[in-house]
Scaffold this motif. Structure first.
Motif, short mmCIF file in Angstrom:
data_model
loop_
_atom_site.label_atom_id
_atom_site.label_comp_id
_atom_site.label_asym_id
_atom_site.label_seq_id
_atom_site.Cartn_x
_atom_site.Cartn_y
_atom_site.Cartn_z
N PRO A 282 -6.54 -57.45 -58.53
CA PRO A 282 -7.94 -57.26 -58.90
C PRO A 282 -8.09 -56.30 -60.09
N ASP A 283 -9.32 -56.07 -60.50
CA ASP A 283 -9.58 -55.06 -61.50
C ASP A 283 -9.50 -53.68 -60.85
N ARG A 284 -9.57 -52.66 -61.67
CA ARG A 284 -9.38 -51.30 -61.13
C ARG A 284 -10.61 -50.79 -60.38
N TRP A 285 -11.78 -51.46 -60.57
CA TRP A 285 -13.01 -50.97 -59.96
C TRP A 285 -13.29 -51.67 -58.64
N VAL A 286 -12.32 -51.70 -57.76
CA VAL A 286 -12.47 -52.33 -56.46
C VAL A 286 -12.33 -51.27 -55.38
#
Length: 377
Positions: A282-286
């Motif tokens: 995923p992206d880092r903002w999870v």
């Protein structure tokens, strides 16, 4: 060979991801363009007047009255405008499939998808929320570039005038430096959130689509909220990809290949985009947010990462850093090339004379160190 596979795994995944997204977008634009050029095989009528009537309907069409009037004021009929649009979409599709100047073409694709929502006479941004989600995927592709299997990569490898100038003009040298990969994943996730939420809140009449016609609206809304929060984002995107594939296969079977492809071209493209997020996200903002690593941390962990000796969470943290750090990304690629070069040279036989000289040199230094220990300090 194990080290080589480990070193190339992330790069290979990203190359596969960019190939998948530009292929999905390219095929979608190909189908959309061909239906405007030859509408008959796609079930849109046997003549162009029938096609124009469907597209210019003030309620269910895709061209608002003001856009038709704009074309008329400039001496262009709606039929000619749709034909030209079809040709442009086919050319765009060919460019994306070949990977030619991908950052620029991907931006054009994103703007075209947004334009479609503006031209829609009825709630375009909501009715065509899938187009906006795909515009996010096109924007991510503009961030990432075409990947290994593309004309762009060939241009970068040439590195000579006029190819170097063309590469800079096409934005290829910028994406080759890396970065923005995490932001691209975020744009993809938020685009999917928007289309899930819009499909859940608006489902009647012209707002009906294959997504909100196949599952309860409440399920779509819950999925949108969970995905927006980033909870289990990879698993959510994997489930969405599988669900969209089921929808697409059902339509292709019931309607036939051409009419079915026209009916669910957006769902097919979204399925590929969601699967791509599952592969490289995923992206880092999870949630939970992964531990952020510094370049120094990654350099210390890189050998263990390549050998596959890192725990899963630490491996993901390294991959997060690699995905959005141009310097470390370049270093990993150089490391892989060094390993490949070493493997190519491992069967080269050292001449006997060179071997004897090296042995004598190493032996002489070892003897000197034994006599004078201060030399080893």
């Amino acid at each position: 060979m194990t080290g080589n596979r480990g070193a190339g795994r992330v790069l290979q995944n990203w190359d596969t991801a960019t190939l998948a997204i530009r292929t999905a977008l390219g095929l979608m634009f190909m189908v959309a363009g061909l239906k405007l050029i030859i509408p008959g095989p796609f079930g849109l009528g046997d003549d162009r007047e029938q096609l124009v009537a469907g597209f210019t309907d003030p309620v269910t069409g895709f061209m608002a009255p003001w856009s038709v009037q704009f074309l008329t004021d400039h001496g262009v009929s709606a039929s000619t405008g749709l034909f030209v649009q079809g040709v442009l979409e086919v050319l765009l599709a060919l460019g994306l499939l070949a990977g030619v100047l991908t950052p620029r073409l991907a931006m054009v694709a994103a703007m075209m998808l947004v334009m479609f929502t503006v031209l829609s006479p009825t709630g375009g941004q909501i009715r065509l929320s899938r187009d906006l989600a795909l515009a996010g995927a096109a924007l991510a592709l503009a961030f990432w570039g075409a990947g290994r299997w593309s004309v762009d990569r060939w241009l970068l490898r040439r590195g000579a005038v006029p190819y170097g100038r063309l590469a800079r003009l096409g934005g290829l040298t910028a994406v080759a430096r890396g970065g923005n990969r995490d932001r691209g994943l975020l744009v993809i996730r938020l685009g999917m959130v928007f289309t899930l939420g819009a499909s859940a809140l608006f489902a009647g009449g012209v707002f009906a689509n294959p997504m909100n016609s196949s599952v309860p609206q409440a399920v779509l809304l819950i999925a949108a909220v969970v995905l927006a929060a980033g909870v289990g984002a990879r698993y959510m995107m994997g489930g969405i990809a599988g669900w969209l594939v089921v929808i697409a296969v059902g339509k292709l079977i019931s309607l036939g290949p051409l009419i079915g492809a026209e009916n669910v071209k957006r769902e097919i493209a979204l399925a590929v985009v969601a699967a791509t997020y599952t592969m490289v996200g995923p992206d880092r903002w999870v949630l939970p947010r992964p531990r952020r690593l510094r370049c120094r941390d990654v350099s210390e962990l890189l050998a263990a990462y390549i050998d596959g000796g890192l725990p899963p969470m630490r491996r993901r943290a390294v991959e997060f850093h690699l995905a959005d750090c141009p310097d470390c990304w370049t270093y990993l690629g150089t490391y892989r090339q060094t390993i490949e070069l070493g493997q190519d040279l491992r069967d080269v036989r050292v001449p006997a004379q060179v071997y004897e000289r090296l042995s004598a040199l190493v032996g002489g230094r070892a003897g000197a160190d034994a006599i004078n220990p201060d030399r080893r300090r």
